[in-house]
Motif scaffolding. Structure first.
Motif, short mmCIF file in Angstrom:
data_model
loop_
_atom_site.label_atom_id
_atom_site.label_comp_id
_atom_site.label_asym_id
_atom_site.label_seq_id
_atom_site.Cartn_x
_atom_site.Cartn_y
_atom_site.Cartn_z
N UNK A 283 -15.78 6.75 -12.07
CA UNK A 283 -16.68 7.78 -11.55
C UNK A 283 -16.31 8.09 -10.10
N UNK A 284 -16.86 9.19 -9.59
CA UNK A 284 -16.56 9.58 -8.22
C UNK A 284 -17.15 8.60 -7.21
N UNK A 285 -18.29 8.03 -7.54
CA UNK A 285 -18.96 7.06 -6.66
C UNK A 285 -19.62 5.99 -7.49
N UNK A 286 -20.04 4.93 -6.85
CA UNK A 286 -20.65 3.81 -7.57
C UNK A 286 -21.94 4.23 -8.26
N UNK A 287 -22.20 3.61 -9.41
CA UNK A 287 -23.41 3.89 -10.16
C UNK A 287 -24.59 3.21 -9.46
N UNK A 288 -25.67 3.95 -9.23
CA UNK A 288 -26.80 3.43 -8.45
C UNK A 288 -27.36 2.15 -9.04
N UNK A 289 -27.41 2.07 -10.37
CA UNK A 289 -27.97 0.88 -11.02
C UNK A 289 -27.01 -0.31 -10.99
N UNK A 290 -25.73 -0.05 -10.64
CA UNK A 290 -24.74 -1.13 -10.60
C UNK A 290 -23.95 -1.04 -9.29
N UNK A 291 -24.62 -1.27 -8.18
CA UNK A 291 -23.99 -1.07 -6.86
C UNK A 291 -22.85 -2.02 -6.56
N UNK A 292 -22.74 -3.13 -7.28
CA UNK A 292 -21.70 -4.12 -6.98
C UNK A 292 -20.39 -3.84 -7.72
#
Length: 466
Positions: free
Chosen positions: A250-259
């Motif tokens: 993805x373009x940026x990290x998934x909010x629910x999986x920040x690590x």
């Protein structure tokens, strides 16, 4: 003494048994009148009550327990509240997604069959597995988008993407992976990743499974080296420290999986996102499409739905009918270019297409018919002229029954339609009417119980819901 032999009649000839005239007999006229009445009723007596007024079917093309199935069931539960009628989910799996998507496309365009379409719809078409495309639907709403992620077992020797790529380079074709069917969304995501780092799609042995759930089960059992699917589909196993996620496309990290880092953060220009959305069969009335879209928008805004999606890690991406249609058109062209690229030709190689066996069967039927005609073994009854109306009727009578069933079953319902037509067919074969009625009363309800109740096959309900 009486000579019994002398009393026996001699040289008595009995007239050959003749089938009753088709259009001249009272029985045949009654059959014709019933068929005409059924067709006329189905054509002119549709329910005038406001949509919806009976249960709705939501077709999920993928197996139970996967991400698409989970989203489908949540949508169905909340859609029931908005539309005021039951919404039943059926997992029409098979054919790498062809079965479910095709079933939704060929359903009656009356608003009572929805389909949870996925990005594989484009892939199936460009791979030549089906003629069905987004053009065979009325787009209703885009619901979510999820990026591809790569997972290994927690005891795997691969702790990052660099180590996994190195293992693939050192032993091309040795590692086994899955996540969906051959040429599915997650397979295409893996292919995109491999090509972006100079590897070939064939460098990984892709094992086809019908969805992420069986793929993850096989990974846990040790039958696979890694799996490509979305983060929400593997969330439970990741949170339970049974799986390790090496990155998300993805373009940026998934909010629910920040690590969990993205592939871009790890130096790879690679993103791949799948989508899910609700569609209706083409030519569904605009007012029905608008009614379903309005209800779905309320579902998406519902706090319960938002909480479910957040807790499951699913992204929510709403798009109304016109916007969804534009997205489908853009993706369709994109995947067309992708699959026609030389690097992706291996994804289009299939041994047999979905129409291979029907075509073979059709050719065999034609050949057998020609042979029978040439050898003069294809003849009507002795009492019927080959090209008379009775002869033509007798040759195509079964086809007439089938067509009559298809014309009325969606409106009248399976039980009534199958019951009337079966009874008439048995009676037409010369069975007495009481026995035909008795047979019908046993066979049709039994068939309904086996298929609709035991096997949960969604048979047409019609006027009375059965």
């Amino acid at each position: 003494m009486t000579n019994h032999d002398a009393l026996a009649p001699r040289n008595v000839s009995y007239p050959p048994r003749r089938c009753p005239p088709v259009f001249g007999s009272r029985r045949a006229r009654l059959v014709a009148l019933v068929l005409v009445a059924l067709v006329a009723t189905a054509a002119g007596c549709r329910s005038q009550r406001a949509y919806p007024n009976r249960p709705i079917l939501l077709v999920c093309p993928w197996s139970a327990g996967g991400g698409t199935d989970r989203v489908s069931r949540q949508v169905a539960a909340l859609l029931e509240q908005e539309l005021g009628v039951p919404v039943n989910v059926v997992n029409a799996t098979g054919g790498a997604g062809v079965t479910g998507h095709t079933r939704g496309a060929i359903a009656q365009p009356d608003g009572y069959t929805l389909t949870m379409a996925t990005v594989e719809l484009h892939m199936l078409h460009w791979r030549g597995l089906t003629s069905v495309s987004y053009k065979d639907y009325e787009p209703v709403a885009l619901l979510n988008r999820d990026a591809t992620a790569v997972f290994v077992r927690n005891d795997s020797p691969y702790h990052n993407i660099d180590q996994l790529e190195l293992a693939i380079r050192e032993a091309p074709g040795k590692l086994r992976a899955s996540g969906t069917t051959h040429g599915g969304a997650w397979h295409l995501g893996m292919t995109h990743w491999l090509l972006s780092v100079g590897l070939k799609p064939a460098d990984v042995n892709w094992i086809p499974f019908n969805g992420s759930t069986p793929s993850l089960q096989e990974l846990m059992a040790g039958g696979l080296d890694f799996v490509c699917c979305s983060l929400p589909e593997a969330q439970t196993l990741v949170e339970g420290n049974q799986l390790r996620c090496l990155g998300v496309m993805s373009q940026e990290r998934i909010a629910q999986f920040p690590d969990i880092p993205t592939f871009i953060e790890q130096g790879r220009d690679c993103t791949f996102v799948g989508w899910r959305g609700i569609v209706l069969p083409k030519d569904t009335p605009p007012e029905v499409v608008d009614r379903v879209a309005e209800a779905l928008h309320k579902v998406v805004e519902n706090e319960q739905f938002r909480e479910f999606m957040d807790n499951s890690g699913f992204n929510v991406s709403w798009a109304a009918p016109d916007e969804f249609r534009a997205i489908l058109a853009d993706d369709y062209e994109l995947f067309g270019k992708l699959f026609n690229d030389k690097a992706f030709q291996m994804l289009r190689r299939t041994r047999f297409g979905p129409m291979f066996f029907p075509k073979v069967l059709g050719v065999l039927i034609v050949l057998v018919t020609v042979v029978l005609l040439i050898t003069k073994q294809l003849k009507p009854g002795a009492d019927v002229a080959p090209f008379s109306w009775p002869g033509l009727w007798r040759a195509g009578e079964i086809a007439v029954w089938v067509i009559a069933y298809l014309l009325v079953v969606e409106y009248v319902g399976f039980v009534l339609t199958a019951g009337v037509l079966l009874m008439l067919l048995i009676w037409r074969m010369g069975i007495r009417l009481p026995l035909a009625v008795a047979t019908t009363l046993v066979v049709v309800p039994l068939a309904y119980q086996v298929f609709a109740v035991a096997l949960r096959v969604p048979l047409p309900r019609g006027w009375f819901g059965w």
